[in-house]
Design a protein around this motif. Sequence first.
Motif, short mmCIF file in Angstrom:
data_model
loop_
_atom_site.label_atom_id
_atom_site.label_comp_id
_atom_site.label_asym_id
_atom_site.label_seq_id
_atom_site.Cartn_x
_atom_site.Cartn_y
_atom_site.Cartn_z
N ARG A 135 29.75 -68.82 -48.23
CA ARG A 135 30.02 -67.62 -49.08
C ARG A 135 28.88 -66.48 -48.89
NH1 ARG A 135 32.92 -65.58 -52.91
NH2 ARG A 135 32.02 -63.78 -54.13
N GLN A 136 27.59 -67.12 -48.85
CA GLN A 136 26.62 -66.14 -48.57
C GLN A 136 26.68 -65.57 -46.87
OE1 GLN A 136 24.35 -64.84 -50.68
NE2 GLN A 136 25.74 -66.13 -52.12
N LEU A 137 26.93 -66.26 -46.01
CA LEU A 137 27.13 -65.99 -44.70
C LEU A 137 28.27 -64.82 -44.51
CD1 LEU A 137 26.22 -69.20 -42.91
CD2 LEU A 137 24.86 -67.32 -43.01
N ALA A 138 29.28 -65.34 -45.09
CA ALA A 138 30.52 -64.34 -45.29
C ALA A 138 30.08 -63.03 -45.75
CB ALA A 138 31.64 -64.89 -46.04
N LEU A 139 29.48 -63.12 -46.98
CA LEU A 139 29.18 -61.84 -47.54
C LEU A 139 28.08 -60.89 -46.73
CD1 LEU A 139 28.52 -62.85 -51.21
CD2 LEU A 139 30.11 -61.29 -50.42
N HIS A 150 37.10 -51.79 -37.03
CA HIS A 150 37.54 -52.83 -35.87
C HIS A 150 37.21 -54.02 -36.36
CE1 HIS A 150 38.57 -49.71 -32.85
NE2 HIS A 150 37.39 -49.04 -33.33
N VAL A 151 36.59 -54.38 -37.43
CA VAL A 151 35.97 -55.69 -37.78
C VAL A 151 36.50 -55.98 -39.30
CG1 VAL A 151 33.97 -57.24 -38.02
CG2 VAL A 151 33.96 -55.38 -36.40
N SER A 152 37.10 -57.19 -39.21
CA SER A 152 37.30 -57.73 -40.52
C SER A 152 36.59 -59.13 -40.64
CB SER A 152 38.90 -58.04 -40.86
OG SER A 152 39.74 -57.07 -40.35
N VAL A 153 35.90 -59.30 -41.97
CA VAL A 153 35.63 -60.67 -42.11
C VAL A 153 36.03 -61.19 -43.35
CG1 VAL A 153 33.17 -61.91 -42.69
CG2 VAL A 153 33.13 -60.08 -41.15
N LEU A 154 36.54 -62.54 -43.43
CA LEU A 154 37.08 -63.12 -44.35
C LEU A 154 36.12 -64.28 -44.85
CD1 LEU A 154 40.75 -63.16 -42.82
CD2 LEU A 154 39.77 -61.58 -44.50
N GLU A 155 36.25 -64.84 -45.94
CA GLU A 155 35.44 -65.93 -46.27
C GLU A 155 36.82 -66.93 -46.64
OE1 GLU A 155 33.91 -65.72 -50.41
OE2 GLU A 155 33.65 -67.91 -50.26
N GLY A 156 36.27 -68.16 -45.64
CA GLY A 156 37.35 -69.18 -46.08
C GLY A 156 37.41 -70.07 -44.80
N ASP A 157 38.48 -71.21 -44.79
CA ASP A 157 38.41 -72.02 -43.60
C ASP A 157 39.35 -71.70 -42.77
OD1 ASP A 157 39.00 -74.52 -42.20
OD2 ASP A 157 39.12 -75.75 -44.03
N PHE A 158 38.68 -71.44 -41.45
CA PHE A 158 39.45 -71.05 -40.51
C PHE A 158 40.77 -71.97 -40.06
CE2 PHE A 158 36.14 -72.78 -37.85
CZ PHE A 158 36.90 -73.91 -36.92
N LEU A 159 40.77 -73.21 -40.55
CA LEU A 159 41.64 -74.05 -40.15
C LEU A 159 42.72 -73.87 -41.17
CD1 LEU A 159 39.58 -77.31 -39.41
CD2 LEU A 159 40.72 -75.93 -37.60
N ARG A 160 42.69 -73.32 -42.19
CA ARG A 160 43.50 -72.90 -43.15
C ARG A 160 44.05 -71.55 -43.55
NH1 ARG A 160 43.94 -77.53 -46.93
NH2 ARG A 160 42.52 -78.94 -46.15
N THR A 161 43.61 -70.58 -42.87
CA THR A 161 43.72 -69.37 -43.05
C THR A 161 44.97 -68.88 -42.11
OG1 THR A 161 41.32 -68.75 -43.34
CG2 THR A 161 42.53 -66.96 -42.83
N ARG A 162 45.57 -68.30 -42.85
CA ARG A 162 47.11 -67.76 -42.19
C ARG A 162 46.85 -66.22 -41.86
NH1 ARG A 162 52.44 -69.68 -44.12
NH2 ARG A 162 52.04 -71.63 -44.94
N ALA A 163 47.45 -66.07 -40.61
CA ALA A 163 47.55 -64.71 -40.02
C ALA A 163 48.53 -63.85 -40.56
CB ALA A 163 47.82 -64.73 -38.50
N CYS A 164 48.44 -62.69 -41.10
CA CYS A 164 49.46 -61.88 -41.59
C CYS A 164 49.92 -60.74 -40.88
CB CYS A 164 49.13 -61.67 -43.05
SG CYS A 164 47.49 -60.83 -43.12
#
Length: 95
Positions: A66-70, A81-95
């Motif tokens: 969380r801290q690094l994502a923030l 051009h940049v989006s940062v998401l907090e989460g597990d990249f193995l479980r994050t779905r593209a939308c």
Amino acid sequence: MRGFVPTPSKLVDHMVSLLFEGRIVGSEEHLLDPGCGGGAFIKGILRWSAAARTQLPHITGIELDRQLALEANSQFRSNPHVSVLEGDFLRTRAC
Ligand SMILES: C[S@@+](CC[C@H](N)C(=O)[O-])C[C@H]1O[C@@H](n2cnc3c(N)ncnc32)[C@H](O)[C@@H]1O
């Protein structure tokens, strides 16, 4: 988090240049930085793109901590051009 060491910017710049050298990067391209930490590679891509005067791809960084994502999010919040998401990249779905 214990023991987190960001990739040094000199090494980032070398790796990013190996990735992009000789390639035409279009703004319609999408680049994923899984486990982006505080954004070391995102910053490297922004540096490379500015130096090479290329278009920026859309970059998505995903970070579990969380801290690094923030931290990453606060650095790139104003960059469309940049989006940062907090989460597990193995479980994050593209939308
Ligand atoms: C070695 S650090 C590298 C951070 C950054 N890419 C850099 O080079 O400075 C690995 C990062 O991946 C994150 N990470 C590990 N597994 C992850 C997962 N499944 N989803 C998102 N982030 C993850 C960790 O929290 C850590 O910040």
